[in-house]
Design a protein around this motif. Structure first.
Motif, PDB file in Angstrom:
ATOM      1  N   SER A   8       0.818  -1.210   0.000  1.00  0.00           N
ATOM      2  CA  SER A   8       0.000   0.000   0.000  1.00  0.00           C
ATOM      3  C   SER A   8       0.858   1.270   0.000  1.00  0.00           C
ATOM      4  CB  SER A   8      -0.946   0.011   1.198  1.00  0.00           C
ATOM      5  OG  SER A   8      -0.190  -0.023   2.388  1.00  0.00           O
ATOM      6  N   GLU A   9       2.114   1.186   0.420  1.00  0.00           N
ATOM      7  CA  GLU A   9       2.959   2.364   0.445  1.00  0.00           C
ATOM      8  C   GLU A   9       3.592   2.592  -0.918  1.00  0.00           C
ATOM      9  OE1 GLU A   9       5.784   2.363   3.570  1.00  0.00           O
ATOM     10  OE2 GLU A   9       4.367   1.603   5.043  1.00  0.00           O
ATOM     11  N   ARG A  10       3.875   3.847  -1.214  1.00  0.00           N
ATOM     12  CA  ARG A  10       4.503   4.185  -2.481  1.00  0.00           C
ATOM     13  C   ARG A  10       5.999   3.937  -2.389  1.00  0.00           C
ATOM     14  NH1 ARG A  10       2.035   9.485  -5.088  1.00  0.00           N
ATOM     15  NH2 ARG A  10       0.786   8.218  -6.457  1.00  0.00           N
ATOM     16  N   ILE A  11       6.599   3.588  -3.489  1.00  0.00           N
ATOM     17  CA  ILE A  11       8.021   3.330  -3.557  1.00  0.00           C
ATOM     18  C   ILE A  11       8.688   4.557  -4.172  1.00  0.00           C
ATOM     19  CG2 ILE A  11       9.810   1.880  -4.569  1.00  0.00           C
ATOM     20  CD1 ILE A  11       7.759  -0.388  -4.599  1.00  0.00           C
ATOM     21  N   ASN A  12       9.706   5.068  -3.501  1.00  0.00           N
ATOM     22  CA  ASN A  12      10.449   6.208  -4.002  1.00  0.00           C
ATOM     23  C   ASN A  12      11.651   5.671  -4.784  1.00  0.00           C
ATOM     24  OD1 ASN A  12      11.846   8.535  -4.475  1.00  0.00           O
ATOM     25  ND2 ASN A  12      11.623   9.326  -2.391  1.00  0.00           N
ATOM     26  N   PHE A  13      11.501   5.633  -6.111  1.00  0.00           N
ATOM     27  CA  PHE A  13      12.535   5.065  -6.956  1.00  0.00           C
ATOM     28  C   PHE A  13      13.798   5.924  -6.963  1.00  0.00           C
ATOM     29  CE2 PHE A  13       8.659   3.165  -8.719  1.00  0.00           C
ATOM     30  CZ  PHE A  13       9.010   1.835  -8.633  1.00  0.00           C
ATOM     31  N   VAL A  14      13.652   7.214  -6.856  1.00  0.00           N
ATOM     32  CA  VAL A  14      14.801   8.107  -6.854  1.00  0.00           C
ATOM     33  C   VAL A  14      15.645   7.875  -5.600  1.00  0.00           C
ATOM     34  CG1 VAL A  14      15.528  10.516  -6.838  1.00  0.00           C
ATOM     35  CG2 VAL A  14      13.578   9.838  -8.234  1.00  0.00           C
ATOM     36  N   HIS A  15      14.982   7.718  -4.460  1.00  0.00           N
ATOM     37  CA  HIS A  15      15.692   7.469  -3.219  1.00  0.00           C
ATOM     38  C   HIS A  15      16.441   6.136  -3.270  1.00  0.00           C
ATOM     39  CE1 HIS A  15      16.652   7.767   0.983  1.00  0.00           C
ATOM     40  NE2 HIS A  15      16.047   6.617   1.237  1.00  0.00           N
ATOM     41  N   ARG A  16      15.775   5.107  -3.789  1.00  0.00           N
ATOM     42  CA  ARG A  16      16.417   3.806  -3.929  1.00  0.00           C
ATOM     43  C   ARG A  16      17.601   3.870  -4.870  1.00  0.00           C
ATOM     44  NH1 ARG A  16      12.685  -1.382  -3.699  1.00  0.00           N
ATOM     45  NH2 ARG A  16      11.643  -0.926  -1.751  1.00  0.00           N
ATOM     46  N   ASP A  17      17.498   4.660  -5.928  1.00  0.00           N
ATOM     47  CA  ASP A  17      18.593   4.817  -6.869  1.00  0.00           C
ATOM     48  C   ASP A  17      19.781   5.510  -6.202  1.00  0.00           C
ATOM     49  OD1 ASP A  17      19.704   4.499  -9.469  1.00  0.00           O
ATOM     50  OD2 ASP A  17      19.432   6.668  -9.776  1.00  0.00           O
ATOM     51  N   GLU A  18      19.525   6.484  -5.361  1.00  0.00           N
ATOM     52  CA  GLU A  18      20.607   7.175  -4.655  1.00  0.00           C
ATOM     53  C   GLU A  18      21.317   6.227  -3.684  1.00  0.00           C
ATOM     54  OE1 GLU A  18      21.846  10.225  -5.122  1.00  0.00           O
ATOM     55  OE2 GLU A  18      20.454  10.411  -6.798  1.00  0.00           O
ATOM     56  N   ILE A  19      20.549   5.386  -3.025  1.00  0.00           N
ATOM     57  CA  ILE A  19      21.134   4.400  -2.120  1.00  0.00           C
ATOM     58  C   ILE A  19      22.024   3.438  -2.908  1.00  0.00           C
ATOM     59  CG2 ILE A  19      20.618   2.437  -0.598  1.00  0.00           C
ATOM     60  CD1 ILE A  19      18.132   3.996   0.305  1.00  0.00           C
ATOM     61  N   TRP A  20      21.529   3.002  -4.063  1.00  0.00           N
ATOM     62  CA  TRP A  20      22.303   2.086  -4.903  1.00  0.00           C
ATOM     63  C   TRP A  20      23.598   2.748  -5.376  1.00  0.00           C
ATOM     64  CZ3 TRP A  20      22.836  -2.784  -5.652  1.00  0.00           C
ATOM     65  CH2 TRP A  20      23.510  -3.258  -6.774  1.00  0.00           C
ATOM     66  N   LYS A  21      23.524   4.007  -5.765  1.00  0.00           N
ATOM     67  CA  LYS A  21      24.716   4.736  -6.204  1.00  0.00           C
ATOM     68  C   LYS A  21      25.729   4.855  -5.060  1.00  0.00           C
ATOM     69  CE  LYS A  21      22.571   7.650  -9.724  1.00  0.00           C
ATOM     70  NZ  LYS A  21      22.226   9.036 -10.086  1.00  0.00           N
ATOM     71  N   ALA A  22      25.257   5.071  -3.840  1.00  0.00           N
ATOM     72  CA  ALA A  22      26.157   5.170  -2.685  1.00  0.00           C
ATOM     73  C   ALA A  22      26.868   3.840  -2.440  1.00  0.00           C
ATOM     74  CB  ALA A  22      25.373   5.606  -1.449  1.00  0.00           C
TER      75      ALA A  22
END
Length: 112
Positions: A8-22
């Motif tokens: 039910s919660e929205r997924i923040n793809f940009v945030h996940r991408d930043e985590i992956w880049k880190a």
């Protein structure tokens, strides 16, 4: 995983991408820093590998009789005396052999 249960919660793809880049940046930095910190291990491994190859060559030159140690006849080193009678209670069973001086493990001196 927890993400599959929370639909039910929205997924923040940009945030996940930043985590992956880190994570990728940390991996890349670690890859660059490893030779300076731990590069000496590669030299030790090369020395170990050279010694190992020399030992393998020496082992190939040995015959089977040289590799196998001859067996010691058991009657030369093993002297088994009669055991004392088995105690009647479990309390007396603990250490019942060590109470006899000829069955003690420390034959030459006591350990302190």
């Amino acid at each position: 995983m927890a993400d599959s249960k929370r639909t039910s919660e929205r997924i923040n793809f940009v945030h996940r991408d930043e985590i992956w880049k880190a994570h990728i940046k940390i991996e890349k930095d670690s890859d660059e820093a490893w030779p300076n910190k731990w590069g000496f291990l590669t030299e030790v491994y090369k020395e170990y590998d050279m010694k190992n190859e020399k030992l393998k060559e020496a082992l190939k030159d040995m015959t089977v009789q040289q590799r196998v140690r001859p067996l010691t006849p058991p009657q030369e080193n093993t002297h088994v005396g009669p055991s004392p009678p088995v105690p009647q209670t479990t309390q007396a069973f603990i250490g019942w052999r060590s109470g006899h001086p000829h069955l003690q493990l420390e034959k030459y001196n006591t350990v302190h």
